[in-house]
Design an enzyme around this catalytic site. Structure first.
Site, short mmCIF file in Angstrom:
data_model
loop_
_atom_site.label_atom_id
_atom_site.label_comp_id
_atom_site.label_asym_id
_atom_site.label_seq_id
_atom_site.Cartn_x
_atom_site.Cartn_y
_atom_site.Cartn_z
N CYS A 1 2.21 -3.03 15.50
CA CYS A 1 2.10 -2.68 13.84
C CYS A 1 1.39 -3.60 12.97
O CYS A 1 1.73 -4.67 13.16
CB CYS A 1 3.63 -2.35 13.31
SG CYS A 1 3.54 -1.96 11.59
N CYS B 1 3.55 8.50 1.10
CA CYS B 1 4.29 7.84 1.96
C CYS B 1 4.44 6.36 1.11
O CYS B 1 3.61 5.86 0.66
CB CYS B 1 3.25 7.53 3.06
SG CYS B 1 3.97 6.45 4.23
N GLU C 1 0.66 -1.09 -0.19
CA GLU C 1 -0.10 0.02 -0.11
C GLU C 1 0.94 1.30 0.17
O GLU C 1 2.01 1.20 0.64
CB GLU C 1 -0.84 -0.04 1.12
CG GLU C 1 -1.93 -1.21 1.29
CD GLU C 1 -2.76 -1.12 2.26
OE1 GLU C 1 -3.79 -1.57 2.28
OE2 GLU C 1 -2.36 -0.79 3.69
N CYS D 1 7.08 -5.07 15.03
CA CYS D 1 7.05 -4.36 16.19
C CYS D 1 5.33 -4.87 16.58
O CYS D 1 4.47 -5.11 15.91
CB CYS D 1 6.92 -2.95 15.76
SG CYS D 1 8.55 -2.42 15.15
N CYS E 1 7.17 -6.96 6.64
CA CYS E 1 8.28 -6.51 7.68
C CYS E 1 8.58 -7.32 8.58
O CYS E 1 7.67 -8.12 8.96
CB CYS E 1 7.77 -5.04 8.23
SG CYS E 1 9.19 -4.32 9.07
N CYS F 1 -0.58 5.84 10.01
CA CYS F 1 0.62 5.54 10.34
C CYS F 1 0.36 3.82 10.81
O CYS F 1 -0.42 3.91 11.62
CB CYS F 1 1.44 6.01 11.24
SG CYS F 1 2.15 7.55 10.63
N1 SAH Z 1 9.58 0.52 9.33
C1 SAH Z 1 9.42 1.88 9.36
C2 SAH Z 1 8.61 2.58 8.42
C3 SAH Z 1 7.16 2.18 8.27
S1 SAH Z 1 6.14 2.22 9.87
C4 SAH Z 1 9.38 2.36 10.84
O1 SAH Z 1 9.18 1.68 11.71
O2 SAH Z 1 9.83 3.55 11.05
C5 SAH Z 1 5.79 3.74 9.92
C6 SAH Z 1 5.53 4.47 11.31
O3 SAH Z 1 4.32 4.16 11.71
C7 SAH Z 1 6.44 4.18 12.28
O4 SAH Z 1 7.09 5.32 13.18
C8 SAH Z 1 5.73 3.19 13.13
O5 SAH Z 1 6.27 2.78 14.38
C9 SAH Z 1 4.16 3.83 12.97
N2 SAH Z 1 3.42 2.98 13.31
C10 SAH Z 1 3.12 1.68 13.51
N3 SAH Z 1 2.04 1.23 13.87
C11 SAH Z 1 1.32 2.16 14.06
C12 SAH Z 1 0.06 2.39 14.76
N4 SAH Z 1 -0.79 1.52 14.99
N5 SAH Z 1 -0.40 3.65 15.04
C13 SAH Z 1 0.48 4.50 14.72
N6 SAH Z 1 1.84 4.67 14.47
C14 SAH Z 1 2.06 3.56 14.05
FE1 SF4 Z 2 8.17 -2.78 10.50
FE2 SF4 Z 2 6.03 -1.81 11.18
FE3 SF4 Z 2 7.99 -2.02 13.03
FE4 SF4 Z 2 8.02 -0.38 11.01
S1 SF4 Z 2 6.80 -0.34 12.80
S2 SF4 Z 2 9.66 -1.66 11.60
S3 SF4 Z 2 6.91 -1.43 9.46
S4 SF4 Z 2 6.98 -3.73 12.12
#
Ligand code: SAH
Ligand code: SF4
Length: 344
Positions: free
Chosen positions: A118, A104, A91, A115, A111, A335
Site C-alpha cells: 500500500c 472515498c 487525498e 501494509c 497510515c 484503491c
Molecule cells: N486502512 C483501511 C482503509 C484504507 S485502504 C484498510 O486498509 O482497509 C483501502 C483499501 O485499498 C484496502 O482494502 C487496501 O487493502 C486496499 N489497497 C491498498 N493498496 C492497494 C493496491 N495497491 N491495489 C489495490 N488495493 C489496494
Molecule cells: Fe494503512 Fe494502507 Fe494498510 Fe489500509 S492498506 S491499513 S491504508 S497501510
C-alpha cells in the site's frame, strides 16, 4: 482559533451557549449555514446580525481543507489533493455511479499499518484528521459537483488514506454528523468503513450501529496475512473472524470482505478454498480486488483467469463474490494508490 467544523452539533450548541453566551437557536443557524448550505464566510450568513458576525470572527472560523489539486480521470473519477492548515496533505476520490457520486474519504494523514502493498502505508503515520478535516472533504466534493452541474454526492465510504478504526472517536462523531437533516443529510443507509480490523474497535463500531465494516482481510490464514500485512496481523485472524461473527447486523445486512489479489502470492485455488472455510457461515460478501501495480512494490496483479477461477471456487462453496472494477487507475486514484506527496 477554533474551527467550527470540528464540532458536532451538540458540541456547537455547548460552544455557542457557554463560550459565546448565545441562545441555542444561533447554533442551529450556524450549523445550517456550514453544513447544509456550505457557507464558510460569516459575512454571508445573512440571518446573523453584523455585531454578532464580528464577535464570531474574533473567536472562531469555518475552515475548509484547501484543494491543492483536482485530477479528473477518463471515467469521471476525480481525485482531490487537500492541504490541511498545518501543511499535511491527504487525498479523497469521488467516483461516478450512474445518477450519483460516491466519495472515498481519508481519516488519517498517512497510515501506521505499513501494509506491504500500500502506498499510503509507505508514507508512515502523520496524524489523525479532525471532524472538520474529514467532513471538509465532503463539503469540498459537494461544491465541486454543484459547480460543475454533476450528479449529487450520495454515498460515502471510509476507504481513503489511513486506518479509520485508529481514529475511532472522531470517526464516531463524524458518523453522527452525517445524517443530520439540517446538515449534510447523508443517511439513506449505513456508511461503509474499510479497516484491517481490530477486534475491540469493531465491537465499539458495531455497538454504535452507525456503520458496516469492510474488512481488508487479503489472506486466508494467519501466516500469509503476517507476510503481507505484518502489523495488522498482530491481531490473530481467528480473533478477527470471531469479532466479525459477533458483529451486530440487521436483516439483509452483510459484512464486506475485501480480498486483494496479489499475483502468485494469495491468488491460488488453495487460497480460495481456505478462505471459503475460514468464512463459512459468516454473513458476508467477498470483493476481490485486483492489485493496482505501483512502482517499487514487490507485487504484480493477478491474471484475469486466476481472478475468475478464485471467484468461481468461492461461488461453488456458496459464497457471494465479486471481482471489483478499479476506477480512476489512470490518475492513480484507485484503491491503495493514494499518496499525497506529489505536490511537494
Ligand atoms: N486502512 C483501511 C482503509 C484504507 S485502504 C484498510 O486498509 O482497509 C483501502 C483499501 O485499498 C484496502 O482494502 C487496501 O487493502 C486496499 N489497497 C491498498 N493498496 C492497494 C493496491 N495497491 N491495489 C489495490 N488495493 C489496494
Ligand atoms: Fe494503512 Fe494502507 Fe494498510 Fe489500509 S492498506 S491499513 S491504508 S497501510
Amino acid at each position: 482559533m477554533i474551527n467550527l467544523l470540528d464540532l458536532t452539533r451538540t458540541e456547537l450548541e455547548t460552544f455557542c451557549t457557554q463560550e459565546l453566551g448565545l441562545p441555542r437557536f444561533r447554533a442551529e443557524q450556524l450549523w445550517q449555514w456550514m453544513w447544509q448550505k456550505g457557507v464558510a464566510d460569516f459575512d454571508a450568513m445573512t440571518n446573523i446580525a453584523k455585531p454578532l458576525r464580528e464577535a464570531l470572527k474574533e473567536k472562531c472560523e469555518v475552515r475548509w481543507p484547501e484543494i491543492e489539486k483536482t485530477q479528473v480521470s477518463e471515467d469521471g473519477t476525480t481525485k482531490f489533493l487537500f492541504r490541511m492548515q498545518d501543511g499535511k496533505r491527504i487525498e479523497s476520490v469521488i467516483i461516478p455511479m450512474h445518477d450519483r457520486y460516491s466519495q472515498c474519504l481519508s481519516t488519517q494523514a498517512g497510515c501506521a499499518m505499513g501494509c506491504t502493498f500500500c502506498n499510503t502505508g509507505l508514507m508512515g503515520f502523520e496524524r489523525n484528521l479532525t471532524h472538520g478535516e474529514i467532513l471538509g472533504q465532503v463539503l469540498a466534493a459537494r461544491k465541486h459537483l454543484e459547480d460543475n452541474d454533476l450528479p449529487p454526492l450520495k454515498n460515502l465510504v471510509f476507504m481513503g488514506m489511513g486506518e479509520p478504526l485508529l481514529n475511532l472517536d472522531t470517526l464516531l462523531r463524524v458518523l453522527g454528523t452525517l445524517p443530520d437533516t439540517k446538515g449534510l443529510n447523508i443517511s439513506w443507509r449505513r456508511s461503509m468503513v474499510s479497516t484491517v480490523g481490530f477486534p475491540d474497535q469493531l465491537r465499539t463500531l458495531g455497538d454504535s450501529e452507525m456503520a458496516l465494516p469492510a474488512i481488508s482481510l487479503h489472506a486466508p490464514n494467519q501466516a500469509l496475512r503476517e507476510q503481507i500485512m505484518p502489523k495488522a496481523a498482530r491481531f490473530h485472524i481467528d480473533d478477527l473472524v470471531a469479532a466479525l461473527r459477533a458483529y451486530p447486523m440487521r436483516p439483509r445486512e452483510r459484512i464486506t470482505i475485501e480480498y486483494l489479489l496479489l499475483g502468485g502470492v494469495n491468488d491460488r485455488p488453495e487460497h480460495a478454498r481456505e478462505l471459503a472455510t475460514l468464512l463459512s457461515g459468516l454473513r458476508c460478501k467477498v470483493n476481490l480486488i485486483s492489485y493496482n501495480a505501483t512502482e517499487d512494490m514487490p507485487y504484480h496483479a493477478p491474471s484475469r483467469e486466476d481472478a475468475e477461477a478464485f471467484q468461481n471456487i468461492l461461488k461453488q462453496k456458496g459464497m457471494t463474490a465479486f471481482i471489483r472494477r478499479s476506477m480512476g487507475a489512470d490518475i492513480a486514484a484507485a484503491c491503495g494508490q493514494l499518496k499525497a506527496d506529489q505536490a511537494k
